[in-house]
Write a protein that holds these residues in place. Structure first.
Motif: not given
Length: 417
Positions: A352-356, A371-377, A383-392
């Motif tokens: 599944a897409a991580v942002i869903d 996506r803006r939150h991903i860009k800002a870390g 508790d680990e920042p997601v640095r780019e869109e990815r799948a779970l």
């Protein structure tokens, strides 16, 4: 010698069994000395930040086991050497700090050592000293005349701290080039002041340590020893003490006990045995038992690792509190049932897409916001920042749940069915 033991001394046997030994200048001679009486040993810590981070723990644990086996540790604060900056592993010169910055950093760093070492005036009580006490008093011409003659440029150019910088054609200042002379002088000074006969450090410090051993032999006609421990990286190649969100500091003001607990809890499966051996004080039989767990049971070993490592630094009460908070968050579906919870099957979660789920839980109003939150870390999974869109994936599941966070205050739980 006891059957199954490699050394005569408890000190080296403990370090060997727990995986601390990489190199030694004369391990047989050091073993004889450690078996015969109290050995005084030091490790230097430069004051480049207001706290040490978890990457320094391997050195602190060496001092801990030194004291636990009846010997005297010296924690050397690098008030003087920090003014120069250790070039080891760096492509450029470190930022030079003011005297006030260095003093403030040392005040912050000191607090961590009280948790691991017993300080005092007894034969094996720890001592903390600052090399600025002698380095800042050295006369330049006198220092070069009395100590510079014991070092050759030819030899210094072969050490990794210099050679790697030159191989990459990165500039190295004469100030940095002098760092290894100053570190060698520290050993000579500690030998005279405290009868210190052992310097320890990571393998990246091998050249500097050897220089100190040779200076004491030439200047003091004394046999002293050097011992290094492997530099630790995670199974995936990350530096110890670093995460996507930054350094894991040893100060509770910079990394909370809960975040510290989570750092160890999120260890990779392949690292559990090594981390239990080096960063807890559990008996090695228990370490081996926990490390042998596999499948979902390895998570129990990670919880023990997290709680024991946190207890050493922050105390048992804080460690148990962090473990309890994590259990409520991950196993009971929320802190007091207040966190938003969504249910997903393991099959639906995989891929599944991580942002869903962030949208489904109401943490984000739109994919653009996510996506803006991903860009800002600020968008985090466990508790680990997601640095780019990815799948779970299944590797994101912790005790049947996945924690979702936006910043520090907005959280939700995926409960995996």
């Amino acid at each position: 010698m006891t059957a199954g033991k490699k050394y005569k001394s408890d000190f080296l046997n403990v370090l060997e069994e727990r995986g601390f030994i990489a190199q030694g200048t004369n391990l047989e001679g050091l073993d004889e000395k450690a078996a015969a009486g109290v050995v005084t040993a030091y490790i230097g810590f430069d004051a480049t930040a207001k706290s040490l981070h978890a990457g320094s723990l391997i050195q602190i644990m060496m001092l801990y086991w030194l004291q636990q086996t009846g010997h005297r540790p010296i924690a050397l604060m690098g008030g003087g050497t920090t003014k120069v900056g250790d070039p080891t592993g760096k492509d450029e010169q470190r930022k030079l700090l003011t005297d006030a910055d260095i003093a403030a950093n040392i005040d912050g760093i000191k607090t961590a050592f009280d948790k691991f070492l017993t300080f005092g005036d007894g034969p094996s009580d720890a001592v903390m000293v600052n090399n600025d006490d002698w380095l800042s008093k050295l006369g330049y011409v006198e220092f070069l005349r009395d100590y510079g003659v014991h070092f050759t440029i030819n030899r210094m150019l072969t050490f990794d701290s210099v050679k790697l910088r030159l191989d990459r054609e990165s500039p190295m200042t004469f100030l940095e080039f002098n760092y290894m002379l100053m570190q060698a002088y520290d050993f000579h000074e500690l030998l005279g002041r405290y009868n210190c006969t052992l310097q320890m450090g990571g393998t990246d410090q091998w050249g500097n340590i050897v220089n100190g051993v040779e200076l004491c032999r030439r200047k003091d006609a004394a046999e002293v020893f050097g011992l290094t421990t492997p530099l630790l990286t995670t199974a995936s190649g990350k530096k110890m003490g670093k995460t996507e969100g930054g350094a894991i500091w040893l100060s509770p003001d910079m990394t909370s006990p809960y975040d510290y607990w989570q750092y160890w809890r999120n260890a990779e499966d392949a690292d559990v045995a090594t981390l239990l051996a080096r960063f807890t004080t559990l008996p090695m039989d228990e370490v081996r038992r926990l490390a042998a767990l596999d499948g979902a049971e390895i998570n129990e070993a990670k919880k023990v690792l997290a709680t024991e490592a946190t207890a050493l630094l922050h105390g048992r009460e804080a460690a148990e509190s962090a473990a309890g908070t994590a259990q409520k968050t991950f196993e009971q579906g929320g802190l007091g049932g207040d966190l938003p919870t969504i249910d997903m099957s393991a099959n639906d979660l995989e891929g599944a897409a991580v942002i869903d789920p962030f949208l489904a839980a109401g943490l984000c109003a739109s994919k653009g916001e996510a996506r803006r939150h991903i860009k800002a870390g600020a968008l985090k999974v466990n508790d680990e920042p997601v640095r780019e869109e990815r799948a779970l994936s299944a590797s994101d599941i912790r005790d049947g749940s996945v924690k979702l966070s936006i910043g520090k205050k907005k959280h939700a739980i995926i409960r995996v069915q």
